[in-house]
Scaffold this active site. Structure first.
Site, short mmCIF file in Angstrom:
data_model
loop_
_atom_site.label_atom_id
_atom_site.label_comp_id
_atom_site.label_asym_id
_atom_site.label_seq_id
_atom_site.Cartn_x
_atom_site.Cartn_y
_atom_site.Cartn_z
N SER A 178 0.89 -0.82 0.01
CA SER A 178 -0.40 0.14 -0.01
C SER A 178 0.98 1.16 -0.08
O SER A 178 2.03 1.08 1.17
CB SER A 178 -0.97 0.29 1.03
OG SER A 178 -2.03 -0.96 1.34
N ILE A 179 0.24 2.51 -0.44
CA ILE A 179 0.93 3.53 -0.60
C ILE A 179 0.78 3.98 0.45
O ILE A 179 2.14 4.55 1.60
CB ILE A 179 0.36 4.29 -1.35
CG1 ILE A 179 0.72 4.26 -2.95
CG2 ILE A 179 0.57 5.83 -1.61
CD1 ILE A 179 -0.19 4.97 -4.02
N ILE A 222 -7.47 5.98 0.14
CA ILE A 222 -8.62 5.14 0.53
C ILE A 222 -9.12 5.67 -0.76
O ILE A 222 -9.94 7.08 -0.87
CB ILE A 222 -9.50 5.70 2.00
CG1 ILE A 222 -8.80 4.82 2.42
CG2 ILE A 222 -10.61 5.05 1.80
CD1 ILE A 222 -9.61 5.66 4.13
N ALA A 225 -14.35 1.38 -5.99
CA ALA A 225 -15.14 1.16 -7.39
C ALA A 225 -14.97 0.00 -7.15
O ALA A 225 -13.95 -1.01 -7.12
CB ALA A 225 -14.29 2.28 -8.59
N TYR A 239 -10.08 3.41 -16.66
CA TYR A 239 -10.08 4.30 -14.98
C TYR A 239 -11.76 4.85 -14.71
O TYR A 239 -12.32 4.42 -13.68
CB TYR A 239 -9.18 4.64 -15.51
CG TYR A 239 -8.34 5.61 -13.54
CD1 TYR A 239 -8.43 4.55 -12.69
CD2 TYR A 239 -8.89 7.06 -13.07
CE1 TYR A 239 -7.63 4.82 -11.66
CE2 TYR A 239 -8.45 6.89 -11.88
CZ TYR A 239 -7.99 6.14 -11.40
OH TYR A 239 -7.52 7.08 -9.94
N LYS A 256 -11.88 11.14 -8.82
CA LYS A 256 -10.56 11.15 -8.80
C LYS A 256 -10.35 13.23 -8.78
O LYS A 256 -9.95 13.96 -8.01
CB LYS A 256 -9.47 11.40 -9.38
CG LYS A 256 -9.09 9.74 -8.56
CD LYS A 256 -8.81 9.89 -7.31
CE LYS A 256 -8.07 8.41 -6.85
NZ LYS A 256 -7.81 8.39 -5.41
N ILE A 293 0.95 2.27 -9.45
CA ILE A 293 2.46 1.37 -8.55
C ILE A 293 1.20 -0.13 -8.58
O ILE A 293 -0.30 0.48 -8.08
CB ILE A 293 2.05 2.07 -7.44
CG1 ILE A 293 3.16 3.31 -7.82
CG2 ILE A 293 2.96 1.61 -6.04
CD1 ILE A 293 3.19 4.37 -6.16
P1 NAP Z 1 -4.51 0.14 -1.60
O1 NAP Z 1 -3.55 -0.42 -0.62
O2 NAP Z 1 -5.44 -1.55 -1.41
O3 NAP Z 1 -5.16 0.87 -0.43
C1 NAP Z 1 -6.20 1.35 -0.37
C2 NAP Z 1 -7.83 1.17 0.58
O4 NAP Z 1 -8.61 1.70 0.89
C3 NAP Z 1 -7.16 -0.85 0.90
O5 NAP Z 1 -6.78 -0.17 2.74
C4 NAP Z 1 -9.23 -0.01 1.49
O6 NAP Z 1 -9.15 -0.96 2.22
C5 NAP Z 1 -9.38 1.01 1.91
N1 NAP Z 1 -10.51 1.26 1.37
C6 NAP Z 1 -11.62 0.64 1.14
N2 NAP Z 1 -12.69 1.36 1.12
C7 NAP Z 1 -12.71 1.77 2.28
C8 NAP Z 1 -13.31 2.36 3.18
N3 NAP Z 1 -14.61 2.29 3.20
N4 NAP Z 1 -12.87 2.45 4.17
C9 NAP Z 1 -11.71 2.56 5.09
N5 NAP Z 1 -10.39 2.53 4.13
C10 NAP Z 1 -11.74 2.05 3.08
O7 NAP Z 1 -4.07 0.20 -2.73
P2 NAP Z 1 -2.75 2.04 -3.07
O8 NAP Z 1 -3.09 1.97 -4.58
O9 NAP Z 1 -2.14 2.26 -1.53
O10 NAP Z 1 -4.42 3.30 -2.92
C11 NAP Z 1 -4.02 4.03 -1.95
C12 NAP Z 1 -4.62 5.36 -2.75
O11 NAP Z 1 -3.84 5.63 -4.06
C13 NAP Z 1 -5.84 5.30 -3.44
O12 NAP Z 1 -6.60 6.67 -3.09
C14 NAP Z 1 -5.74 5.17 -4.86
O13 NAP Z 1 -6.64 5.68 -5.76
C15 NAP Z 1 -4.50 6.00 -4.55
N6 NAP Z 1 -3.25 6.05 -6.40
C16 NAP Z 1 -3.45 4.51 -6.02
C17 NAP Z 1 -1.91 4.62 -7.43
C18 NAP Z 1 -1.73 3.03 -8.13
O14 NAP Z 1 -1.28 3.40 -9.24
N7 NAP Z 1 -1.25 2.36 -6.84
C19 NAP Z 1 -1.59 5.57 -7.86
C20 NAP Z 1 -2.64 7.15 -7.98
C21 NAP Z 1 -3.01 7.17 -6.80
P3 NAP Z 1 -9.11 -2.38 1.73
O15 NAP Z 1 -8.68 -3.61 1.34
O16 NAP Z 1 -10.31 -3.42 2.75
O17 NAP Z 1 -10.79 -2.02 0.37
#
Ligand code: NAP
Length: 253
Positions: A8-9, A85, A88, A148, A155, A184
């Protein structure tokens, strides 16, 4: 908020913040994630002061209200909040956006955008005078990225929310910013159809010819969360090895 596992980020940011001397608090959305978050909290505590871990599903106002009360009861004030967080339905992250269901749209907007407003609303009493709030966004908010879809719309709304919140909280010295990260490989990202190809394309074309890492994001996060970023608010900072500067590339170039 938003640690699902060590990919996770939010975990990358937590590790860097811990190294820089921050005292952390983690939240988890449900029982299936709790165990992993607690294990990671123990890893950072390393036998020392335990990292408090609290439940918080951001879709439930009641859980945010309870979180505020529990933090108050335990004597915690917050110098920063990382909101990492988004959610979708997998079905909405493929094909054409016109196929998005009303339910799926509302769900994506609720978890990925409204939740930032709710966090600010309910945790406001816990914020210190120069607190810094950080959320995570992606370039799909301003440009069309295949598959997306509704998350791009969420976003875009999130980035607008950052600006409105920054204006509202600025007079109190509280800053609100976003980092727009390159793709990522995380649990959430894997829900996007054809994500592996997105990674390959980014690596091949981004000016720095490499993928963005969670450590890249964490470095920028430390700047925005600490007094180093004391004059920056309402900003969407690109941390994507340069990909956002590119225009269309004519075939063969
Ligand atoms: P991640 O590790 O899957 O983290 C997403 C987190 O959001 C998970 O811990 C998830 O929990 C949590 N979440 C979902 N629904 C929730 C709720 N109702 N209440 C509280 N937490 C909830 O993925 P990540 O990529 O690090 O995502 C973190 C952020 O970075 C997101 O906003 C994502 O859009 C953004 N981002 C990601 C990327 C990329 O390429 N990875 C790029 C740009 C921005 P669950 O596991 O239980 O669903």
């Amino acid at each position: 908020m938003g640690i699902a596992n060590d990919w996770s980020i939010a975990w990358g940011i937590a590790e860097a913040a811990h190294k820089a001397g921050a005292k952390l608090i983690f939240t988890y959305p449900n029982a299936s994630v709790e165990k992993r978050v607690r294990a990671l909290a123990e890893k950072l505590a390393d036998g020392g002061t335990p990292i408090p871990v609290y439940p918080c599903d951001v879709q439930a106002d009641s859980q945010l209200i309870t979180l505020n009360s529990v933090l108050e009861a335990d004597g915690h004030q917050l110098d920063f909040i990382v909101h990492a967080i988004a959610f979708a339905n997998k079905d909405e992250l493929k094909g054409g956006i016109s196929q998005t269901s009303r339910e799926g749209f509302n769900l994506a907007m609720d978890v990925s955008c409204y939740s930032l407003l709710a966090v600010m609303k309910y945790l406001k009493p816990r914020l210190t005078q120069s607190a810094s709030i950080l959320t995570l966004t992606y370039e799909g908010s301003i440009k069309v990225v295949p598959n997306y879809n509704v998350m791009g719309v969420a976003k875009a709304a999130l980035e607008a929310a950052v600006r409105y919140l920054a204006a509202e909280f600025g007079p109190q010295g509280i800053r609100v910013n976003a980092i727009s990260a390159g793709p990522i490989n995380t649990l959430a990202a894997r829900g996007i159809s054809d994500f592996t190809n997105m990674l390959k394309h980014h690596e091949a074309t981004a000016p720095m010819r490499r993928l963005t890492t969670k450590e890249d994001v964490a470095g920028a996060a430390l700047y925005l969360l600490s007094s180093l970023g004391s004059g920056t608010t309402g900003e969407v900072l690109n941390v994507d090895t340069g990909a956002h500067i590119l225009g269309p590339t004519p075939a063969g170039m």
